[in-house]
Design a protein around this motif. Structure first.
Motif, PDB file in Angstrom:
ATOM      1  N   PHE A  60      -3.683   7.481   6.058  1.00  0.00           N
ATOM      2  CA  PHE A  60      -2.649   7.360   7.089  1.00  0.00           C
ATOM      3  C   PHE A  60      -3.297   6.865   8.369  1.00  0.00           C
ATOM      4  CE2 PHE A  60      -4.029  11.814   7.417  1.00  0.00           C
ATOM      5  CZ  PHE A  60      -4.184  12.010   8.789  1.00  0.00           C
ATOM      6  N   ILE A  61      -2.445   6.437   9.304  1.00  0.00           N
ATOM      7  CA  ILE A  61      -2.894   5.860  10.563  1.00  0.00           C
ATOM      8  C   ILE A  61      -2.315   6.673  11.718  1.00  0.00           C
ATOM      9  CG2 ILE A  61      -2.741   3.835  12.086  1.00  0.00           C
ATOM     10  CD1 ILE A  61      -2.548   2.131   9.489  1.00  0.00           C
ATOM     11  N   VAL A  62      -3.148   6.934  12.717  1.00  0.00           N
ATOM     12  CA  VAL A  62      -2.696   7.533  13.978  1.00  0.00           C
ATOM     13  C   VAL A  62      -2.903   6.487  15.057  1.00  0.00           C
ATOM     14  CG1 VAL A  62      -3.066   9.362  15.677  1.00  0.00           C
ATOM     15  CG2 VAL A  62      -3.270   9.872  13.232  1.00  0.00           C
ATOM     16  N   PRO A 105       1.456   6.070   5.647  1.00  0.00           N
ATOM     17  CA  PRO A 105       2.194   6.645   6.771  1.00  0.00           C
ATOM     18  C   PRO A 105       1.528   6.285   8.094  1.00  0.00           C
ATOM     19  CG  PRO A 105       1.810   8.300   5.062  1.00  0.00           C
ATOM     20  CD  PRO A 105       0.954   7.113   4.724  1.00  0.00           C
ATOM     21  N   VAL A 106       2.339   6.076   9.124  1.00  0.00           N
ATOM     22  CA  VAL A 106       1.836   5.767  10.463  1.00  0.00           C
ATOM     23  C   VAL A 106       2.413   6.778  11.444  1.00  0.00           C
ATOM     24  CG1 VAL A 106       1.717   4.069  12.317  1.00  0.00           C
ATOM     25  CG2 VAL A 106       1.640   3.311   9.926  1.00  0.00           C
ATOM     26  N   ILE A 107       1.537   7.454  12.174  1.00  0.00           N
ATOM     27  CA  ILE A 107       1.955   8.449  13.153  1.00  0.00           C
ATOM     28  C   ILE A 107       1.648   7.901  14.540  1.00  0.00           C
ATOM     29  CG2 ILE A 107       1.582  10.770  14.051  1.00  0.00           C
ATOM     30  CD1 ILE A 107       0.853   9.970  10.411  1.00  0.00           C
ATOM     31  N   GLY A 108       2.692   7.637  15.315  1.00  0.00           N
ATOM     32  CA  GLY A 108       2.522   7.217  16.692  1.00  0.00           C
ATOM     33  C   GLY A 108       2.332   8.434  17.580  1.00  0.00           C
ATOM     34  N   ILE A 109       1.409   8.344  18.515  1.00  0.00           N
ATOM     35  CA  ILE A 109       1.232   9.434  19.483  1.00  0.00           C
ATOM     36  C   ILE A 109       1.335   8.866  20.890  1.00  0.00           C
ATOM     37  CG2 ILE A 109      -0.131  10.916  17.969  1.00  0.00           C
ATOM     38  CD1 ILE A 109      -2.665   9.971  19.422  1.00  0.00           C
ATOM     39  N   ASP A 110       1.805   9.695  21.818  1.00  0.00           N
ATOM     40  CA  ASP A 110       1.947   9.364  23.230  1.00  0.00           C
ATOM     41  C   ASP A 110       3.175   8.505  23.500  1.00  0.00           C
ATOM     42  OD1 ASP A 110       1.358   9.294  25.972  1.00  0.00           O
ATOM     43  OD2 ASP A 110       0.158   7.475  25.751  1.00  0.00           O
ATOM     44  N   SER A 111       3.415   7.464  22.696  1.00  0.00           N
ATOM     45  CA  SER A 111       4.590   6.605  22.849  1.00  0.00           C
ATOM     46  C   SER A 111       5.320   6.470  21.521  1.00  0.00           C
ATOM     47  CB  SER A 111       4.186   5.210  23.335  1.00  0.00           C
ATOM     48  OG  SER A 111       3.777   5.231  24.673  1.00  0.00           O
ATOM     49  N   VAL A 112       6.611   6.239  21.592  1.00  0.00           N
ATOM     50  CA  VAL A 112       7.384   5.948  20.390  1.00  0.00           C
ATOM     51  C   VAL A 112       6.918   4.595  19.858  1.00  0.00           C
ATOM     52  CG1 VAL A 112       9.669   5.511  19.436  1.00  0.00           C
ATOM     53  CG2 VAL A 112       9.366   7.278  21.178  1.00  0.00           C
ATOM     54  N   THR A 113       6.495   4.569  18.618  1.00  0.00           N
ATOM     55  CA  THR A 113       5.914   3.369  18.029  1.00  0.00           C
ATOM     56  C   THR A 113       6.878   2.771  17.019  1.00  0.00           C
ATOM     57  OG1 THR A 113       3.705   4.343  18.273  1.00  0.00           O
ATOM     58  CG2 THR A 113       3.913   2.464  16.778  1.00  0.00           C
ATOM     59  N   LYS A 114       7.245   1.531  17.218  1.00  0.00           N
ATOM     60  CA  LYS A 114       8.232   0.888  16.356  1.00  0.00           C
ATOM     61  C   LYS A 114       7.778   0.893  14.904  1.00  0.00           C
ATOM     62  CE  LYS A 114      11.139  -3.223  15.954  1.00  0.00           C
ATOM     63  NZ  LYS A 114      11.489  -4.536  16.555  1.00  0.00           N
ATOM     64  N   ASN A 115       8.690   1.288  14.028  1.00  0.00           N
ATOM     65  CA  ASN A 115       8.511   1.329  12.567  1.00  0.00           C
ATOM     66  C   ASN A 115       7.606   2.458  12.089  1.00  0.00           C
ATOM     67  OD1 ASN A 115      10.142  -0.972  12.160  1.00  0.00           O
ATOM     68  ND2 ASN A 115       8.418  -2.338  12.531  1.00  0.00           N
ATOM     69  N   ALA A 116       7.118   3.305  13.003  1.00  0.00           N
ATOM     70  CA  ALA A 116       6.242   4.399  12.575  1.00  0.00           C
ATOM     71  C   ALA A 116       7.012   5.432  11.767  1.00  0.00           C
ATOM     72  CB  ALA A 116       5.606   5.071  13.790  1.00  0.00           C
ATOM     73  N   LYS A 122      -4.047  16.071  18.067  1.00  0.00           N
ATOM     74  CA  LYS A 122      -4.199  17.079  17.025  1.00  0.00           C
ATOM     75  C   LYS A 122      -2.953  17.137  16.149  1.00  0.00           C
ATOM     76  CE  LYS A 122      -5.621  21.934  16.453  1.00  0.00           C
ATOM     77  NZ  LYS A 122      -4.523  22.446  15.609  1.00  0.00           N
ATOM     78  N   GLN A 123      -1.781  17.146  16.800  1.00  0.00           N
ATOM     79  CA  GLN A 123      -0.554  17.210  16.019  1.00  0.00           C
ATOM     80  C   GLN A 123      -0.350  15.928  15.223  1.00  0.00           C
ATOM     81  OE1 GLN A 123       2.672  18.990  18.074  1.00  0.00           O
ATOM     82  NE2 GLN A 123       4.168  18.556  16.491  1.00  0.00           N
ATOM     83  N   GLY A 124      -0.813  14.796  15.762  1.00  0.00           N
ATOM     84  CA  GLY A 124      -0.703  13.545  15.021  1.00  0.00           C
ATOM     85  C   GLY A 124      -1.473  13.583  13.718  1.00  0.00           C
ATOM     86  N   VAL A 125      -2.725  14.037  13.775  1.00  0.00           N
ATOM     87  CA  VAL A 125      -3.535  14.125  12.553  1.00  0.00           C
ATOM     88  C   VAL A 125      -2.972  15.174  11.596  1.00  0.00           C
ATOM     89  CG1 VAL A 125      -5.816  14.719  11.639  1.00  0.00           C
ATOM     90  CG2 VAL A 125      -5.621  13.283  13.686  1.00  0.00           C
ATOM     91  N   GLU A 126      -2.589  16.325  12.131  1.00  0.00           N
ATOM     92  CA  GLU A 126      -2.053  17.384  11.272  1.00  0.00           C
ATOM     93  C   GLU A 126      -0.749  16.951  10.607  1.00  0.00           C
ATOM     94  OE1 GLU A 126      -1.841  20.725  13.895  1.00  0.00           O
ATOM     95  OE2 GLU A 126      -3.959  21.284  13.573  1.00  0.00           O
ATOM     96  N   THR A 127       0.047  16.167  11.304  1.00  0.00           N
ATOM     97  CA  THR A 127       1.282  15.658  10.710  1.00  0.00           C
ATOM     98  C   THR A 127       0.969  14.697   9.571  1.00  0.00           C
ATOM     99  OG1 THR A 127       2.513  15.923  12.773  1.00  0.00           O
ATOM    100  CG2 THR A 127       3.400  14.370  11.176  1.00  0.00           C
ATOM    101  N   GLY A 128      -0.032  13.830   9.784  1.00  0.00           N
ATOM    102  CA  GLY A 128      -0.430  12.923   8.712  1.00  0.00           C
ATOM    103  C   GLY A 128      -0.917  13.664   7.482  1.00  0.00           C
ATOM    104  N   LEU A 129      -1.728  14.696   7.675  1.00  0.00           N
ATOM    105  CA  LEU A 129      -2.213  15.502   6.548  1.00  0.00           C
ATOM    106  C   LEU A 129      -1.065  16.200   5.831  1.00  0.00           C
ATOM    107  CD1 LEU A 129      -5.360  17.060   8.268  1.00  0.00           C
ATOM    108  CD2 LEU A 129      -5.364  15.293   6.487  1.00  0.00           C
ATOM    109  N   GLU A 156      10.454  16.878  10.189  1.00  0.00           N
ATOM    110  CA  GLU A 156      11.888  17.120  10.256  1.00  0.00           C
ATOM    111  C   GLU A 156      12.610  16.042  11.059  1.00  0.00           C
ATOM    112  OE1 GLU A 156      12.598  21.028  11.713  1.00  0.00           O
ATOM    113  OE2 GLU A 156      11.639  22.021   9.998  1.00  0.00           O
ATOM    114  N   SER A 157      11.890  15.362  11.932  1.00  0.00           N
ATOM    115  CA  SER A 157      12.482  14.317  12.764  1.00  0.00           C
ATOM    116  C   SER A 157      11.478  13.194  12.919  1.00  0.00           C
ATOM    117  CB  SER A 157      12.852  14.895  14.140  1.00  0.00           C
ATOM    118  OG  SER A 157      13.222  13.867  15.042  1.00  0.00           O
ATOM    119  N   ASP A 158      11.975  11.992  13.232  1.00  0.00           N
ATOM    120  CA  ASP A 158      11.043  10.881  13.459  1.00  0.00           C
ATOM    121  C   ASP A 158      10.547  10.846  14.901  1.00  0.00           C
ATOM    122  OD1 ASP A 158      13.290  10.006  14.785  1.00  0.00           O
ATOM    123  OD2 ASP A 158      13.581   8.203  13.571  1.00  0.00           O
ATOM    124  N   LEU A 159      10.974  11.829  15.723  1.00  0.00           N
ATOM    125  CA  LEU A 159      10.480  11.948  17.089  1.00  0.00           C
ATOM    126  C   LEU A 159      10.254  13.417  17.418  1.00  0.00           C
ATOM    127  CD1 LEU A 159       9.778  10.827  19.890  1.00  0.00           C
ATOM    128  CD2 LEU A 159      12.211  10.985  20.477  1.00  0.00           C
TER     129      LEU A 159
END
Length: 318
Positions: free
Chosen positions: A99-101, A123-134, A279-286, A295-298
């Motif tokens: 996966f990608i953060v 899977p792609v996890i955007g952090i800090d900003s909403v990332t298109k198509n993530a 941290k939450q980005g990596v944990e979400t990917g795992l 539960e949500s895309d944001l």
């Protein structure tokens, strides 16, 4: 829209800074779920640059979190160039990451590359900003951050005065802060926005932009800066012009908090937590690799206003 900034309370902390623009390979112990061809989980991390302490903190925390889970890590910084970051995503795909953060240089501009990763089953996890198509984006509540920062600015001005907004790069986090600021200022009809210009989220870029604004508007009373490095550039410009203005911003970095505590022109900053985002980005990917979808895309994390009253009890990052 009355906003009680005193009710927004959260203690934030972040590890010390590390250098960006590097590739780190951790051990290959394999957590449950997903992985590269040899069964190990491999994480691709890319952030905007290696000069802003916020992104440096994100990189380091993401790397540490992934390595603690036994994953391999490929970590990059994009030098504020959307094409470079898109190429990095393509390299992650070729490398077979699990996966990608990403903290995007341009929220929409990286969209096509992000889609290529998603189409490849990554899977792609955007952090800090909403990332298109993530798959999911994890951000600070940036609208709230802009609101509380500009409420503070307006209240310090007694509800009247001329201000400027020093905007930033085309990412959702920046846009949401400006939107929140302007929404909050609707409750203060005596506040006039006399200038609004873009910087690139850095002190060095903010300095000439702020100098131009202050030259054209020498009677300006305050500035909302979209992040703390930008606020530092505004303060330097004001000092060079011999002006004394009120500056509020977003970040909660140590550099800004030190100015607040010293009684400088930066008087408030809406804090965010780069460590928590990463941290939450990596944990979400795992978790996604283990079959647990978000539960949500944001996912939005709350903010806290740091000013002269709250700064003594706040632990800044950076």
């Amino acid at each position: 829209m009355a906003i009680d900034v005193q009710k927004l309370h959260r203690t934030l902390a972040v590890p010390a800074l590390a250098a960006g623009a590097l590739v780190v390979l951790a051990g290959c112990a394999t957590p449950a779920g997903g992985g590269s061809g040899d069964g190990a989980v491999k994480v691709g991390i890319t952030v905007s640059n290696s000069t802003n302490p916020f992104f440096v903190a994100e990189s380091r925390t993401a790397e540490e979190t992934a390595k603690a889970a036994g994953a391999e890590v490929i970590s990059q910084e994009a030098g504020e160039d959307v094409q470079t970051q898109s190429n990095q995503i393509d390299q992650f795909i070729t490398s077979g990451v699990s996966f990608i953060v990403i903290d995007p240089v341009d929220s929409d501009g990286v969209g096509p590359a992000v889609k290529r990763a998603i189409d490849a089953g990554i899977p792609v996890i955007g952090i800090d900003s909403v990332t298109k198509n993530a798959t999911v984006s994890i951000t600070t509540n940036n609208t709230q951050a802009g609101e509380v920062s500009c409420v503070s600015l307006a209240e310090q001005l007694g509800g009247e005065g001329k201000i400027a907004i020093l905007d930033g790069t085309p990412i959702s986090a920046v846009a949401d802060r400006v939107t929140g600021c302007k929404a909050a200022l609707e409750d203060y009809p005596g506040i006039e926005i006399v200038a609004e210009q873009r910087g690139d989220n850095s002190r060095d870029k903010a300095l000439p932009v702020a100098t131009d604004i202050l030259t054209a508007n020498p009677d300006i009373d305050g500035v909302f800066a979209i992040n703390d490095p930008t606020a530092a550039g505004v303060q330097l410009a004001a000092e060079q012009k011999g002006l004394d203005i009120i500056i509020t911003s977003v970040d909660g970095a140590k550099s800004a908090v030190d100015v607040i505590l010293a009684g400088g022109m930066i008087t408030a900053t809406a804090a965010q937590d780069p460590a928590a985002l990463a941290k939450q980005g990596v944990e979400t990917g795992l978790a996604i690799l283990d079959g647990t979808d978000p539960e949500s895309d944001l996912i939005e994390l709350p903010t806290e206003l740091i000013d002269a009253d709250s700064a003594p009890d706040y632990t800044p990052w950076g």
